[in-house]
Design a protein around this motif. Sequence first.
Motif, PDB file in Angstrom:
ATOM      1  N   THR A  62       0.830  -1.205   0.000  1.00  0.00           N
ATOM      2  CA  THR A  62       0.000   0.000   0.000  1.00  0.00           C
ATOM      3  C   THR A  62       0.867   1.258   0.000  1.00  0.00           C
ATOM      4  O   THR A  62       0.602   2.209  -0.749  1.00  0.00           O
ATOM      5  CB  THR A  62      -0.932   0.007   1.235  1.00  0.00           C
ATOM      6  OG1 THR A  62      -1.736  -1.175   1.204  1.00  0.00           O
ATOM      7  CG2 THR A  62      -1.834   1.223   1.252  1.00  0.00           C
ATOM      8  N   SER A 121       2.607   1.534  -3.396  1.00  0.00           N
ATOM      9  CA  SER A 121       1.659   1.891  -4.460  1.00  0.00           C
ATOM     10  C   SER A 121       1.329   3.391  -4.421  1.00  0.00           C
ATOM     11  O   SER A 121       1.164   4.012  -5.471  1.00  0.00           O
ATOM     12  CB  SER A 121       0.379   1.063  -4.351  1.00  0.00           C
ATOM     13  OG  SER A 121      -0.386   1.441  -3.234  1.00  0.00           O
ATOM     14  N   ARG A 122       1.257   3.950  -3.230  1.00  0.00           N
ATOM     15  CA  ARG A 122       0.987   5.393  -3.131  1.00  0.00           C
ATOM     16  C   ARG A 122       2.196   6.218  -3.572  1.00  0.00           C
ATOM     17  O   ARG A 122       2.054   7.250  -4.216  1.00  0.00           O
ATOM     18  CB  ARG A 122       0.587   5.759  -1.708  1.00  0.00           C
ATOM     19  CG  ARG A 122      -0.794   5.259  -1.368  1.00  0.00           C
ATOM     20  CD  ARG A 122      -1.221   5.646   0.015  1.00  0.00           C
ATOM     21  NE  ARG A 122      -2.506   5.025   0.308  1.00  0.00           N
ATOM     22  CZ  ARG A 122      -2.899   4.686   1.512  1.00  0.00           C
ATOM     23  NH1 ARG A 122      -2.137   4.939   2.558  1.00  0.00           N
ATOM     24  NH2 ARG A 122      -4.064   4.124   1.688  1.00  0.00           N
ATOM     25  N   GLY A 136       2.421   5.775  -7.439  1.00  0.00           N
ATOM     26  CA  GLY A 136       1.238   6.138  -8.196  1.00  0.00           C
ATOM     27  C   GLY A 136       0.505   5.006  -8.887  1.00  0.00           C
ATOM     28  O   GLY A 136      -0.157   5.232  -9.897  1.00  0.00           O
ATOM     29  N   HIS A 151      -2.230   1.537  -8.325  1.00  0.00           N
ATOM     30  CA  HIS A 151      -3.307   1.119  -7.430  1.00  0.00           C
ATOM     31  C   HIS A 151      -3.135  -0.350  -7.049  1.00  0.00           C
ATOM     32  O   HIS A 151      -2.886  -1.188  -7.908  1.00  0.00           O
ATOM     33  CB  HIS A 151      -4.656   1.347  -8.121  1.00  0.00           C
ATOM     34  CG  HIS A 151      -5.836   1.142  -7.225  1.00  0.00           C
ATOM     35  ND1 HIS A 151      -6.018   1.840  -6.064  1.00  0.00           N
ATOM     36  CD2 HIS A 151      -6.897   0.312  -7.338  1.00  0.00           C
ATOM     37  CE1 HIS A 151      -7.146   1.450  -5.486  1.00  0.00           C
ATOM     38  NE2 HIS A 151      -7.689   0.522  -6.247  1.00  0.00           N
TER      39      HIS A 151
END
Length: 168
Positions: A30, A33-34, A37, A39
Amino acid sequence: MRRWLDGLYSASAWVAGLSMIGVLAMVLLTIVSRLFGFHAPGSDAYAGYAMAGAGFMALASTLKAGEHIRVTLLLGALKGGAHKALEVACLVIATLLSGFLAFYSARLVWQSWEIDDISVGIDATPLWIPQIFMALGTLVFFIAFCDELVLELRGQRKPRDIEDAHHE
């Protein structure tokens, strides 16, 4: 039989540990992924499933290690036969309760599988898959309580703390 039971508790603890690694992996996914960029759908849900699996799979090994919280105020005041009777009564009650928990956890898994219940999140995971860790963990927990009760009745249960050791 003792080796088999100890192996079962150890295997359950290993699954709990692997589940904790799963939580770490999902949290890291998570975060990554942030940062980059993209999902990672469902990673929060899978972290939750892994956390629940870790908690349930660790129950038996924690019990066998004597690490569950016990209120020993009354037990510490009793000696001899009264102490043993209360210990046996507590173990009988805990065994029955853990048996009910295991039964209804397994029943939940079966019902989720029967009706094809899925999670409401984007992951749409069939719920019987993460629930099976709860059912297995509670089953091993029940077995551990049965083990503790038999050991207590046979006088082979090891004292778990200083108060228990004084009553041996």
